[in-house]
Design a protein around this motif. Structure first.
Motif, PDB file in Angstrom:
ATOM      1  N   ILE A  52       0.843  -1.202   0.000  1.00 14.91           N
ATOM      2  CA  ILE A  52       0.000   0.000   0.000  1.00 14.91           C
ATOM      3  C   ILE A  52       0.878   1.252   0.000  1.00 14.91           C
ATOM      4  O   ILE A  52       0.661   2.181  -0.784  1.00 14.91           O
ATOM      5  N   ALA A  53       1.877   1.274   0.869  1.00 12.59           N
ATOM      6  CA  ALA A  53       2.795   2.414   0.909  1.00 12.59           C
ATOM      7  C   ALA A  53       3.563   2.537  -0.408  1.00 12.59           C
ATOM      8  O   ALA A  53       3.791   3.635  -0.911  1.00 12.59           O
ATOM      9  N   HIS A  54       3.965   1.402  -0.970  1.00 14.19           N
ATOM     10  CA  HIS A  54       4.670   1.413  -2.259  1.00 14.19           C
ATOM     11  C   HIS A  54       3.831   2.101  -3.325  1.00 14.19           C
ATOM     12  O   HIS A  54       4.299   2.962  -4.075  1.00 14.19           O
ATOM     13  N   ASP A  55       2.556   1.750  -3.397  1.00 16.07           N
ATOM     14  CA  ASP A  55       1.696   2.303  -4.441  1.00 16.07           C
ATOM     15  C   ASP A  55       1.425   3.788  -4.234  1.00 16.07           C
ATOM     16  O   ASP A  55       1.223   4.531  -5.208  1.00 16.07           O
ATOM     17  N   LEU A  56       1.429   4.252  -2.997  1.00 17.68           N
ATOM     18  CA  LEU A  56       1.266   5.685  -2.724  1.00 17.68           C
ATOM     19  C   LEU A  56       2.478   6.483  -3.182  1.00 17.68           C
ATOM     20  O   LEU A  56       2.358   7.588  -3.704  1.00 17.68           O
ATOM     21  N   VAL A  57       3.650   5.894  -3.001  1.00 17.38           N
ATOM     22  CA  VAL A  57       4.913   6.587  -3.284  1.00 17.38           C
ATOM     23  C   VAL A  57       5.312   6.492  -4.751  1.00 17.38           C
ATOM     24  O   VAL A  57       5.919   7.409  -5.311  1.00 17.38           O
ATOM     25  N   ALA A  58       4.954   5.393  -5.415  1.00 16.17           N
ATOM     26  CA  ALA A  58       5.438   5.086  -6.766  1.00 16.17           C
ATOM     27  C   ALA A  58       5.247   6.189  -7.808  1.00 16.17           C
ATOM     28  O   ALA A  58       6.106   6.348  -8.684  1.00 16.17           O
ATOM     29  N   PRO A  59       4.162   6.990  -7.776  1.00 22.74           N
ATOM     30  CA  PRO A  59       4.045   8.054  -8.772  1.00 22.74           C
ATOM     31  C   PRO A  59       5.143   9.110  -8.686  1.00 22.74           C
ATOM     32  O   PRO A  59       5.372   9.853  -9.642  1.00 22.74           O
ATOM     33  N   TYR A  60       5.835   9.185  -7.537  1.00 21.23           N
ATOM     34  CA  TYR A  60       6.853  10.214  -7.329  1.00 21.23           C
ATOM     35  C   TYR A  60       8.263   9.640  -7.299  1.00 21.23           C
ATOM     36  O   TYR A  60       9.211  10.296  -7.714  1.00 21.23           O
ATOM     37  N   ARG A  61       8.406   8.420  -6.775  1.00 19.76           N
ATOM     38  CA  ARG A  61       9.696   7.744  -6.679  1.00 19.76           C
ATOM     39  C   ARG A  61       9.461   6.243  -6.651  1.00 19.76           C
ATOM     40  O   ARG A  61       8.477   5.784  -6.095  1.00 19.76           O
ATOM     41  N   GLU A  62      10.396   5.485  -7.201  1.00 22.77           N
ATOM     42  CA  GLU A  62      10.309   4.026  -7.064  1.00 22.77           C
ATOM     43  C   GLU A  62      10.981   3.649  -5.750  1.00 22.77           C
ATOM     44  O   GLU A  62      12.203   3.734  -5.623  1.00 22.77           O
ATOM     45  N   PRO A  63      10.200   3.241  -4.745  1.00 26.03           N
ATOM     46  CA  PRO A  63      10.786   2.960  -3.439  1.00 26.03           C
ATOM     47  C   PRO A  63      11.302   1.537  -3.321  1.00 26.03           C
ATOM     48  O   PRO A  63      10.950   0.659  -4.110  1.00 26.03           O
ATOM     49  N   VAL A  64      12.127   1.317  -2.302  1.00 26.93           N
ATOM     50  CA  VAL A  64      12.551  -0.030  -1.924  1.00 26.93           C
ATOM     51  C   VAL A  64      11.528  -0.559  -0.938  1.00 26.93           C
ATOM     52  O   VAL A  64      11.275   0.060   0.104  1.00 26.93           O
ATOM     53  N   MET A  65      10.916  -1.699  -1.238  1.00 22.11           N
ATOM     54  CA  MET A  65       9.896  -2.266  -0.363  1.00 22.11           C
ATOM     55  C   MET A  65      10.553  -3.226   0.633  1.00 22.11           C
ATOM     56  O   MET A  65      11.271  -4.143   0.227  1.00 22.11           O
ATOM     57  N   LEU A  66      10.318  -2.989   1.904  1.00 17.27           N
ATOM     58  CA  LEU A  66      10.918  -3.773   2.979  1.00 17.27           C
ATOM     59  C   LEU A  66       9.874  -4.679   3.632  1.00 17.27           C
ATOM     60  O   LEU A  66       8.677  -4.413   3.561  1.00 17.27           O
TER      61      LEU A  66
END
Length: 201
Positions: free
Chosen positions: A35-49
Motif C-alpha cells: 500500500i505504501a509502495h503504491d502511494l509513493v510510486a508516482p513520485y519515486r520508485e521505493p525499496v519495499m521492505l
C-alpha cells in the motif's frame, strides 16, 4: 539523515504537499509494504521492505536488523525517507527502526514529518464531530496525555505532577514560522491558543 514520513490513511489524494516534495528530494525512499509502495510510486520508485504483522518478537527484531542494514548506508551518506501509512509518531514501527539503526550507526540523525493519522481520518470518514476530550488506545493502559489549547502550561504541569506525570513537552504554534517547543522545566507561564502539551508519567 533518516526521515519518517507520514503518507496518510491510504488515499493518494491525502498525501501532503510536504510529503510529495520530500519523496522527490530524497536520495533513497523505503516503504514497509504494497500500500505504501503504491502511494509513493508516482513520485519515486521505493525499496519495499518486509515488516511482518506478528507478535513474534524474535522475528520482528530480525526483520528490523535486516531493514536497518538496507537503510543505514543511504541515511549515513545522504537523505533517506521511510514512508509509513498514517503518521510516524502514532503507533508506528518507525521509532523501533530508529533504535535499531542507532545501535550500529549512532551518527545518523532522525526526524519525522507528519501525515494524516487514522485518528483524524476516522472522524472525517465516520462523520463524527469530536468536541471534547477523548482517549486513544491500542488496548493497553496509557500513562500519556495530549492536551490541546493549554493557555497556562506551567500551572497545568504543576497540577499534573501531583498525579504522577513527569515528562512534559509543549509545542506552541506548530509549523508556523514562529513555532516554539518547550520541555519540562522550560514551560512558560502562558502560551498561545494554538498550543498542544504532551505529558507522560
Amino acid at each position: 539523515m533518516l526521515v519518517g514520513l507520514g503518507l496518510g490513511p491510504g488515499n493518494p489524494e491525502l498525501l501532503t504537499l510536504r510529503a510529495v516534495r520530500l519523496l522527490k528530494e530524497a536520495d533513497g525512499v523505503f516503504v514497509p509494504g504494497r500500500i505504501a509502495h503504491d502511494l509513493v510510486a508516482p513520485y519515486r520508485e521505493p525499496v519495499m521492505l518486509d515488516f511482518p504483522m506478528t507478535d513474534d518478537e524474535t522475528r520482528i527484531r530480525t526483520c528490523l536488523e535486516e531493514n536497518a542494514r538496507k537503510i543505514a548506508p543511504v541515511a549515513e551518506k545522504g537523505f533517506a525517507v521511510f514512508g509509513i501509512l498514517g503518521d510516524p509518531n502514532f503507533f508506528s514501527t518507525f521509532s523501533r527502526l530508529c533504535a535499531v539503526i542507532a545501535e550500529t550507526h549512532p551518527a545518523i540523525e532522525f526526524r519525522t514529518e507528519p501525515g494524516i493519522s487514522s485518528i483524524t481520518a476516522f472522524a472525517a470518514a465516520g462523520g463524527v464531530s469530536i468536541n471534547e476530550g477523548f482517549s486513544v488506545s491500542d488496548g493497553t493502559v496509557s500513562d500519556t496525555k495530549v492536551l490541546m489549547k493549554v493557555r497556562k502550561p506551567k500551572e497545568k504541569a504543576a497540577a499534573m505532577r501531583k498525579e504522577g506525570y513527569r515528562e512534559f513537552v509543549l509545542v506552541e504554534r506548530m509549523y508556523f514560522p514562529d513555532m516554539k517547543v518547550y520541555r519540562d522545566d522550560e514551560l512558560p507561564e502562558k502560551s498561545d491558543y494554538m498550543s498542544v502539551m504532551y505529558a507522560k508519567k
